[in-house]
Motif scaffolding. Sequence first.
Motif, PDB file in Angstrom:
ATOM      1  N   GLU A 325       0.850  -1.188   0.000  1.00  0.00           N
ATOM      2  CA  GLU A 325       0.000   0.000   0.000  1.00  0.00           C
ATOM      3  C   GLU A 325       0.889   1.243   0.000  1.00  0.00           C
ATOM      4  N   PRO A 326       1.605   1.475  -1.090  1.00  0.00           N
ATOM      5  CA  PRO A 326       2.596   2.560  -1.123  1.00  0.00           C
ATOM      6  C   PRO A 326       1.996   3.899  -1.546  1.00  0.00           C
ATOM      7  N   SER A 327       1.168   4.498  -0.686  1.00  0.00           N
ATOM      8  CA  SER A 327       0.524   5.754  -1.048  1.00  0.00           C
ATOM      9  C   SER A 327       1.539   6.846  -1.332  1.00  0.00           C
ATOM     10  N   SER A 328       2.681   6.810  -0.661  1.00  0.00           N
ATOM     11  CA  SER A 328       3.647   7.891  -0.800  1.00  0.00           C
ATOM     12  C   SER A 328       4.244   7.964  -2.193  1.00  0.00           C
ATOM     13  N   ILE A 329       4.097   6.910  -2.995  1.00  0.00           N
ATOM     14  CA  ILE A 329       4.670   6.940  -4.331  1.00  0.00           C
ATOM     15  C   ILE A 329       4.041   8.032  -5.186  1.00  0.00           C
ATOM     16  N   PHE A 330       2.839   8.460  -4.844  1.00  0.00           N
ATOM     17  CA  PHE A 330       2.150   9.459  -5.645  1.00  0.00           C
ATOM     18  C   PHE A 330       2.465  10.887  -5.199  1.00  0.00           C
ATOM     19  N   HIS A 331       3.317  11.055  -4.200  1.00  0.00           N
ATOM     20  CA  HIS A 331       3.655  12.401  -3.753  1.00  0.00           C
ATOM     21  C   HIS A 331       4.524  13.088  -4.802  1.00  0.00           C
ATOM     22  N   GLY A 332       4.009  14.156  -5.383  1.00  0.00           N
ATOM     23  CA  GLY A 332       4.759  14.897  -6.384  1.00  0.00           C
ATOM     24  C   GLY A 332       4.749  14.272  -7.763  1.00  0.00           C
ATOM     25  N   CYS A 333       4.102  13.110  -7.939  1.00  0.00           N
ATOM     26  CA  CYS A 333       4.051  12.440  -9.247  1.00  0.00           C
ATOM     27  C   CYS A 333       2.614  12.060  -9.578  1.00  0.00           C
ATOM     28  N   PRO A 334       1.739  13.021  -9.755  1.00  0.00           N
ATOM     29  CA  PRO A 334       0.317  12.709  -9.980  1.00  0.00           C
ATOM     30  C   PRO A 334      -0.031  12.391 -11.418  1.00  0.00           C
ATOM     31  N   GLY A 335       0.913  12.539 -12.344  1.00  0.00           N
ATOM     32  CA  GLY A 335       0.608  12.346 -13.751  1.00  0.00           C
ATOM     33  C   GLY A 335       0.422  10.893 -14.125  1.00  0.00           C
ATOM     34  N   CYS A 336      -0.284  10.668 -15.217  1.00  0.00           N
ATOM     35  CA  CYS A 336      -0.516   9.312 -15.717  1.00  0.00           C
ATOM     36  C   CYS A 336      -0.277   9.297 -17.220  1.00  0.00           C
ATOM     37  N   LEU A 337       0.325   8.213 -17.702  1.00  0.00           N
ATOM     38  CA  LEU A 337       0.539   8.008 -19.129  1.00  0.00           C
ATOM     39  C   LEU A 337      -0.360   6.873 -19.587  1.00  0.00           C
ATOM     40  N   TYR A 338      -1.343   7.205 -20.438  1.00  0.00           N
ATOM     41  CA  TYR A 338      -2.247   6.225 -21.017  1.00  0.00           C
ATOM     42  C   TYR A 338      -1.709   5.839 -22.399  1.00  0.00           C
ATOM     43  N   THR A 339      -1.698   4.540 -22.701  1.00  0.00           N
ATOM     44  CA  THR A 339      -1.056   4.070 -23.927  1.00  0.00           C
ATOM     45  C   THR A 339      -1.984   3.351 -24.892  1.00  0.00           C
ATOM     46  N   GLY A 340      -3.206   3.018 -24.486  1.00  0.00           N
ATOM     47  CA  GLY A 340      -4.105   2.276 -25.374  1.00  0.00           C
ATOM     48  C   GLY A 340      -3.505   0.949 -25.775  1.00  0.00           C
ATOM     49  N   ASP A 341      -3.464   0.670 -27.081  1.00  0.00           N
ATOM     50  CA  ASP A 341      -2.877  -0.566 -27.605  1.00  0.00           C
ATOM     51  C   ASP A 341      -1.601  -0.289 -28.394  1.00  0.00           C
ATOM     52  N   ILE A 342      -0.919   0.774 -28.076  1.00  0.00           N
ATOM     53  CA  ILE A 342       0.239   1.195 -28.862  1.00  0.00           C
ATOM     54  C   ILE A 342       1.346   0.153 -28.812  1.00  0.00           C
ATOM     55  N   SER A 343       2.127   0.054 -29.877  1.00  0.00           N
ATOM     56  CA  SER A 343       3.281  -0.837 -29.914  1.00  0.00           C
ATOM     57  C   SER A 343       4.515  -0.024 -29.543  1.00  0.00           C
ATOM     58  N   LEU A 344       5.177  -0.405 -28.465  1.00  0.00           N
ATOM     59  CA  LEU A 344       6.341   0.344 -27.998  1.00  0.00           C
ATOM     60  C   LEU A 344       7.543   0.178 -28.917  1.00  0.00           C
ATOM     61  N   ASP A 345       7.517  -0.828 -29.784  1.00  0.00           N
ATOM     62  CA  ASP A 345       8.584  -0.952 -30.780  1.00  0.00           C
ATOM     63  C   ASP A 345       8.426   0.093 -31.884  1.00  0.00           C
ATOM     64  N   ASP A 346       7.212   0.608 -32.038  1.00  0.00           N
ATOM     65  CA  ASP A 346       6.944   1.650 -33.039  1.00  0.00           C
ATOM     66  C   ASP A 346       7.138   3.050 -32.469  1.00  0.00           C
ATOM     67  N   ALA A 347       6.638   3.261 -31.263  1.00  0.00           N
ATOM     68  CA  ALA A 347       6.592   4.609 -30.691  1.00  0.00           C
ATOM     69  C   ALA A 347       7.423   4.679 -29.421  1.00  0.00           C
ATOM     70  N   ASP A 348       8.308   5.668 -29.341  1.00  0.00           N
ATOM     71  CA  ASP A 348       9.128   5.901 -28.155  1.00  0.00           C
ATOM     72  C   ASP A 348       8.412   6.932 -27.288  1.00  0.00           C
ATOM     73  N   LEU A 349       7.548   6.458 -26.388  1.00  0.00           N
ATOM     74  CA  LEU A 349       6.750   7.366 -25.580  1.00  0.00           C
ATOM     75  C   LEU A 349       7.594   8.105 -24.544  1.00  0.00           C
ATOM     76  N   THR A 350       8.669   7.481 -24.071  1.00  0.00           N
ATOM     77  CA  THR A 350       9.549   8.170 -23.122  1.00  0.00           C
ATOM     78  C   THR A 350      10.153   9.406 -23.771  1.00  0.00           C
ATOM     79  N   ARG A 351      10.524   9.282 -25.021  1.00  0.00           N
ATOM     80  CA  ARG A 351      11.067  10.425 -25.752  1.00  0.00           C
ATOM     81  C   ARG A 351       9.980  11.443 -26.066  1.00  0.00           C
ATOM     82  N   ALA A 352       8.821  10.953 -26.482  1.00  0.00           N
ATOM     83  CA  ALA A 352       7.740  11.870 -26.847  1.00  0.00           C
ATOM     84  C   ALA A 352       7.294  12.711 -25.659  1.00  0.00           C
TER      85      ALA A 352
END
Length: 432
Positions: A325-352
Motif C-alpha cells: 500500500e505505497p501511497s507515498s509513491i504518488f507524492h509529487g508524481c500525480p501524472g498518468c501516461l495512457y497508452t491504449g494498444d500502442i506498440s512500444l517498438d513503433d513509438a518511443d513514448l519516453t522520448r515523446a
Amino acid sequence: AQNRKPFPKRLLKLRCGTMKIHMIRTFHPVGQGAFYSEEFFDENEKCIFRAVYDCGSLKCCKLQKISVKSPLKRHHIENSVSRAFLDDHGIDVLFISHLDDDHVNLISYLADFQHHRIRRVILPLLKADERHMLTGYHLIRSRNRRISGALNSIINSPEEYFGNDTKVSFVRPVDGERLPMGNEVGDEGVGVDDLQKEIPSLTRIFIGSNSPGNGRMPRWFLIPYNHKPERYSDLKDELENVFGKGFQIVNLKDPDFVIENLKVLRHCYKALQDGINRNSMALYSGPLDGACSIRGEVVGGNIWGCYCPCDQFAEYWLDRVLRLEPSSIFHGCPGCLYTGDISLDDADLTRAFERYVRNIGMVQLPHHGSLDSFGAGNLPIEGRVCVVTYGERNWFGHPAYAVKRAVAQKGGLWVDVSETEESRFRVKFNLK
C-alpha cells in the motif's frame, strides 16, 4: 441541445483559498477492454470536470467471470458502465485511443452519451483511404462480415455519431522521427473549449487556472500524442500489387467485395507485421511543473511489488504476490501516461513525453499486457504504478508473464484490473 450544460468555466477561476479541489482517477473493471476516467471535485463533492479515455470491452465474455462461481454476462458490464457517473455533470472530454471495437463499443451505454452530455471528443486523425482500409480490416475479422454500427460510425462519421451537441477534434499524427519541439498554439496551451477541429500531437490542453501563481489551483494538462506507423501506405502498396493500379480503396467498405476476395484480402492484411490497427493515441494527464507538491493516495484496489527490485525478489513476488500500500509513491508524481494498444517498438513514448516524465506516477501498460506491444518496454516504469486491464482467462494470454517479470525487474509496481468489481483501481489526488 436545449438541455446541454455549458462547459464549466468556473473551473478556470478557482482559488485554493476559497475552494479545495481533488481528483479521482479510476481504472474501471470492464474485462478485456479499456475504460478509464479522471474526475475533478470541489469541496462539496460536486464534479466540476470529467475526462474519459476509451470505453469498450470484448463482446465475447464466456470465459470471463464476475466472481469465482458466477460467469460474466454482457449486461453486467453494460450496466456497470451506465452507472459509472450518476450525477448530471456529463463528460467534458472523451479521448478515443484507436478504433478497435473493444475500446469504443461501450460508449453508447454511457448515460452521458444517451443524454447528450459529452461535450468534446478527441480521436486520432485518419485520412479517407485509411478509414476505408480500417473498415475492411474489421469486416475481414468479423465472422458475419459486418461490423457494429457504433464502430463503423465512429470510423467514418464521428460527428454524426456523437451528434450536434458534441464537438469533435482530431489529433494529427507524427512519424516518430520528427517530434514537435513545442505546440503550434504556444507553450501556454489551449482550453478544451478553444480546440480547433484538427490539432497537432503534443498540444497542451489545459484545465484549471489560466494564470498560475500563488493562491491558485495548479493547471492540469491533457496532452495527446498520435503516432501512426507506415502500415497504411504499406497495405495500399500491397493491395495495388495484387489488384492492379486501378484498385479503388473504397471497395474495402463493401461487404460483398470483401466476401468475394476474402482469402486474398486476408493475405494482404496479414502480410503487415503486427497488423494495421496499431496507431493508438497515447495521452499524458497531469501538471507541467516537475516540482509540484500534489499528494495522492490509493482509495480502492491493490498494488503488488517492491521499491528495491532485484532478479531474486522479482521472481519472489511474481510467484507469491505480495500486497503493498505505497501511497507515498504518488507524492509529487500525480501524472498518468495512457497508452491504449500502442506498440512500444513503433513509438518511443519516453522520448515523446520526456518533458513530463518526472511527473508520471502511473502508467497504463499497452494492449492489456501483450508482450508484442510491450516489446523492449521503453516506458517510464521505475518506481511507478503500472496498471494492466484485461479479462480473466482470456484466450490471448494477456497479460504476458514476461511483461510482469520485466516490470518487476525495472522496479515497477503492478496493478491488475479485470472484470470483477474488487479489481476497480482508484487513486485520489488532493490538488489544493
